[in-house]
Design a protein around this motif. Structure first.
Motif, short mmCIF file in Angstrom:
data_model
loop_
_atom_site.label_atom_id
_atom_site.label_comp_id
_atom_site.label_asym_id
_atom_site.label_seq_id
_atom_site.Cartn_x
_atom_site.Cartn_y
_atom_site.Cartn_z
N TRP A 8 4.92 -4.08 -0.22
CA TRP A 8 4.94 -2.83 0.73
C TRP A 8 6.42 -2.78 1.49
N LYS A 12 0.98 0.38 6.89
CA LYS A 12 0.58 0.80 5.58
C LYS A 12 0.21 2.17 5.58
N PHE A 35 -0.69 1.23 -4.65
CA PHE A 35 -0.72 0.58 -3.62
C PHE A 35 -2.08 0.38 -3.04
#
Length: 334
Positions: free
Chosen positions: A183, A256, A275
């Motif tokens: 990430w 996120k 993801f």
């Protein structure tokens, strides 16, 4: 006292070396900063009374030296006579690989879980947060986009699947760090400000987790199943684990959410799927741990009870910070 002053000296050099690395105007200066960082971190993690610590510091030195040699070699090639040839892609991939290896990124992560297992909680905090700053900033200066996207996918998959069969809390956080690294690499490809935001949130979450485990002297999962553990401690564990997994409305979801929003706007649908699926796997085994800690119990020993009483004020403070962050993040999402 002498030992503490030595540690403080090397800690100061560690912070200073990171600043040298990220503020240098030449690649050679960046390499010097990374080397000073390596040589100042080894005395902090080594302990002559602990054989595992000595082995860990040796493993760390060898892997970091290998990455440094590769990085220096690529710098020399980049600015030598060979720069006239069309080797930019190969040089960028090799330089990126060296920096990724320094961070413990997959598929160069072979050293990372083993070294994490041999370190104390405070050294682990340094390894998972501060030691990632220099390589990450240098990675943003010169990267191969396609290669990094492949590395991001590898980090996400290995970081999520690697934690499924772990019983050690340190190794669990190591694989969580590998997943979060995916990430962070994507966030620094978008914007350095976004990476800084993600890194600060991640550092805050990992510091609360590590401080709780350190105060309660916990290293393995079965220690989470202690009977009659304070409700606020279990609530703290619940909030921190789910926040680390990125479940809304917890604090870890915010960065996120920004990254996924960017992916959807730019139509990276396959990457968005990777993801999200890897985050679901992580949330699954975090919920499994929390459910077990709430439902399964065994009676604690007297020394555990004494340890908890001594550190109760600090544990309650950590619980308060976790609950406050959850309430704050909920208001932000509203």
């Amino acid at each position: 006292m002498n030992n503490n002053s030595n540690k403080m000296f090397f800690l100061f050099i560690l912070f200073f070396s990171t600043l040298i690395s990220i503020s240098s105007n030449s690649w050679f200066g960046c390499w010097i900063g990374l080397e000073i960082n390596l040589l100042s971190f080894i005395p902090l993690i080594s302990n002559s009374k602990n054989l595992l610590s000595v082995e860990t510091s040796l493993k760390y030195f060898l892997t970091q030296s290998l990455a440094s040699i590769n990085f220096l070699f690529m710098i020399l090639i980049k600015f030598s006579l060979l720069k006239n040839f069309n080797m930019n892609n190969i040089i960028s991939i090799m330089m990126n690989s060296s920096l990724l290896m320094k961070m413990g990124s997959a598929p160069f992560h072979f050293w990372f879980p083993n070294i994490v297992e041999g370190l104390s909680w405070m050294n682990n905090f340094m390894l998972m947060t501060w030691q990632k700053i220099s390589p990450m900033i240098l990675l943003s200066y010169y990267f191969n986009k396609n290669f990094l996207i492949f590395m991001i996918i590898t980090n996400l998959i290995i970081g999520s699947l690697g934690g499924l069969n772990q019983t050690s809390l340190r190794k669990l956080l190591a694989f969580s760090s590998i997943n979060n690294l995916g990430w962070m690499i994507f966030s620094i490809m978008i914007s350095e400000n976004l990476w800084l935001f993600y890194f600060l949130i991640y550092s805050m979450m990992i510091s609360m987790m590590i401080s709780l485990f350190f105060l309660m002297n916990m290293y393995f999962m079965n220690q989470l199943f202690i009977n009659n553990m304070n409700f606020f401690i279990k609530l703290n564990l619940l909030i921190n684990f789910l926040s680390l997994g990125g479940l809304p409305p917890f604090m870890g979801f915010m960065p996120k959410w920004i990254i996924i929003n960017f992916l959807l706007i730019n139509k990276f649908y396959f990457l968005t799927f990777i993801f999200m699926m890897t985050s679901l796997i992580i949330i699954y085994y975090y919920i499994r741990i929390i459910y077990s800690s709430f439902m399964f119990n065994y009676f604690k020993m007297k020394w555990v009870n004494l340890l908890m009483k001594n550190n109760m004020s600090l544990i309650n403070l950590s619980s308060f910070i976790s609950i406050s962050s959850m309430i704050l993040s909920t208001f932000i999402f509203m």
